[in-house]
Motif scaffolding. Sequence first.
Motif, PDB file in Angstrom:
ATOM      1  N   PHE A 274       0.851  -1.184   0.000  1.00  0.00           N
ATOM      2  CA  PHE A 274       0.000   0.000   0.000  1.00  0.00           C
ATOM      3  C   PHE A 274       0.891   1.240   0.000  1.00  0.00           C
ATOM      4  O   PHE A 274       1.849   1.327   0.787  1.00  0.00           O
ATOM      5  CB  PHE A 274      -0.918   0.022   1.221  1.00  0.00           C
ATOM      6  N   ASP A 275       0.541   2.229  -0.820  1.00  0.00           N
ATOM      7  CA  ASP A 275       1.307   3.476  -0.926  1.00  0.00           C
ATOM      8  C   ASP A 275       0.429   4.621  -0.409  1.00  0.00           C
ATOM      9  O   ASP A 275      -0.516   5.045  -1.081  1.00  0.00           O
ATOM     10  CB  ASP A 275       1.699   3.720  -2.377  1.00  0.00           C
ATOM     11  N   PRO A 276       0.695   5.129   0.787  1.00  0.00           N
ATOM     12  CA  PRO A 276      -0.162   6.214   1.325  1.00  0.00           C
ATOM     13  C   PRO A 276      -0.027   7.522   0.559  1.00  0.00           C
ATOM     14  O   PRO A 276      -0.927   8.354   0.571  1.00  0.00           O
ATOM     15  CB  PRO A 276       0.320   6.351   2.763  1.00  0.00           C
ATOM     16  N   ILE A 333      -6.485   4.349  -1.710  1.00  0.00           N
ATOM     17  CA  ILE A 333      -5.042   4.268  -1.471  1.00  0.00           C
ATOM     18  C   ILE A 333      -4.423   3.336  -2.511  1.00  0.00           C
ATOM     19  O   ILE A 333      -4.941   2.254  -2.803  1.00  0.00           O
ATOM     20  CB  ILE A 333      -4.749   3.779  -0.049  1.00  0.00           C
ATOM     21  N   SER A 334      -3.268   3.722  -3.095  1.00  0.00           N
ATOM     22  CA  SER A 334      -2.588   2.912  -4.116  1.00  0.00           C
ATOM     23  C   SER A 334      -2.101   1.587  -3.513  1.00  0.00           C
ATOM     24  O   SER A 334      -1.480   1.583  -2.440  1.00  0.00           O
ATOM     25  CB  SER A 334      -1.406   3.707  -4.686  1.00  0.00           C
ATOM     26  N   ARG A 335      -2.412   0.500  -4.217  1.00  0.00           N
ATOM     27  CA  ARG A 335      -2.049  -0.840  -3.733  1.00  0.00           C
ATOM     28  C   ARG A 335      -1.519  -1.673  -4.898  1.00  0.00           C
ATOM     29  O   ARG A 335      -2.068  -1.622  -5.998  1.00  0.00           O
ATOM     30  CB  ARG A 335      -3.267  -1.530  -3.120  1.00  0.00           C
ATOM     31  N   SER A 336      -0.471  -2.447  -4.663  1.00  0.00           N
ATOM     32  CA  SER A 336       0.101  -3.354  -5.680  1.00  0.00           C
ATOM     33  C   SER A 336       0.225  -4.753  -5.090  1.00  0.00           C
ATOM     34  O   SER A 336       0.669  -4.912  -3.946  1.00  0.00           O
ATOM     35  CB  SER A 336       1.479  -2.859  -6.144  1.00  0.00           C
TER      36      SER A 336
END
Length: 538
Positions: A274-276, A333-336
């Motif tokens: 996750f990228d806050p 929220i960005s997630r990979s």
Amino acid sequence: MNGFIEFIRTLGPARVAAMGAVAAILIGVFAFIIFRVTAPQMSTLYTDLTLEDSGAIVTQLESLGVPFELQRQGETILVPRERVARLRMQLAEDGLPTGGSMGYEIFDRSDTLGATSFVQNINHLRAMEGELSRTIVAIDRINAARVHLVIPERQLFQRDQRPPSASIVLNVRGALGQSEVRAIQHLVATAVEGLSPERVSIVDETGRLLASGVGSEDEGIVAAALQERVVAIETRLRNQIEEILNSVVGPGRARVRVAADVDFNRTTETTETFDPDGQVVRSTQTREEASSSTDNPDQVTVGNQLPNAEAGDAEGGSLDQSTSTEEIVNFEISRSTRTEVVEAGRVQRLSVAVLVDGTYEPNEDGTVVYAPRSQEALDRIAVLVRSAVGFDESRGDVVEVVNLQFARPPQADLGTDTGGLFNFTRDDLLRFAELGVLLLISILLLLFVVRPLLKRIVTPEEKEPQELVIGPDGTLIADSSGAANEPEEDEMRIEWLEEAMAEGALQANSIAKVGTMIADYPTEAVTIVRGWLDEEAA
């Protein structure tokens, strides 16, 4: 003709019989030699044939008029060498040899037109088994194969269906590895509908179980497969290193060993990040509320009676107003997500040992002496080895290059085959040896058998002259040596003398008669003599 007859009479019946025997022997010997020399050289057409294939091939060769020979009770067929390739192509057109099994050519028969469905199913099963047997025999190191298929018949309205199975018996040369066994399992499974490789059982000619066919692989087979994988990796790396070193130090002047530590664990790793800082507005929700109220009642209230009350209140009127705003913002929220699957067989560590021989150079005396290689040359060889195996220091790979003298020095180059006129094969050498033996036998036969016999037959027997002594009574009593003769010899000599005296008297009588005729007719005698002289002169 009269001279020849007289010569035969002079030889006698014993010598004539001996000459006939010698002539017969000579004719037989030379006929055998000529037959062996002019006979076509036989070569192998097929070997390890079954009786069915051997009989079919012999029938075909007889129809073509080709000479052949049978060996090993019909398992091997020999034909003239120059016709081997052509005959194999002709027999292949007819589907020979069949390998002792019947394939799809079973449906080529004309009597299958009125066959029942049961017979057709049996023939189809036989054809499949025969074709699979031929295909398996085509694999190297397999002499013969028998395939048995069990294909359950599918019944109507049947819910449970039994899967098919197969059993194979192999006659192999040497031993088969697990990779070859699995290859045969998959080969048969893909050729039969609904058959899985785990239900194929394989047994060799000694009764050793190569594949159980119980539906699951044994631990021993899995371990053998893993070991084969390690051996394959080590062999591939060793061949790569040896190919390079053979060009540097010479063929056979380096020894390479590779030990590979292989990881056979299959790993699956899933990572979610996750990228806050990477926020994205997903949705926005806004809510607004407004309210107002006005009221002027004519009544007395406590508020109206209070001191310092507002004028408006004193007058009896009221006003209420309210406003509210609400906003909801949803952020994503960005997630990979990353899933990594590490298959088994990854090399964890390599250990490479290289042993290199030195150089051999002649000294002043011409003796070949050993000279070690320099450290610079060894370092260069180590660099080549590291590049060939994909050296990785981070995983702990080790490469060691050592220079030591080998127990045996390199052998001198004996040269290569010149080829050309004297490039004979093994069959040619055997043929020359056979012809040489026949020639030697012929020469020895002529020198030590035929020549003495002919010399003895043609050479007349020489008799020593003897003087006969006749006694007073007319009997032979002794010869010139004074030795008394045996009675049988005396009788033979007396008979010979009597015959000679009779022949002499007959000749003397004939001469006397001729003289009398000449005396009585001299003119005619002179005319006859002159005629003979004229004929001789002409």
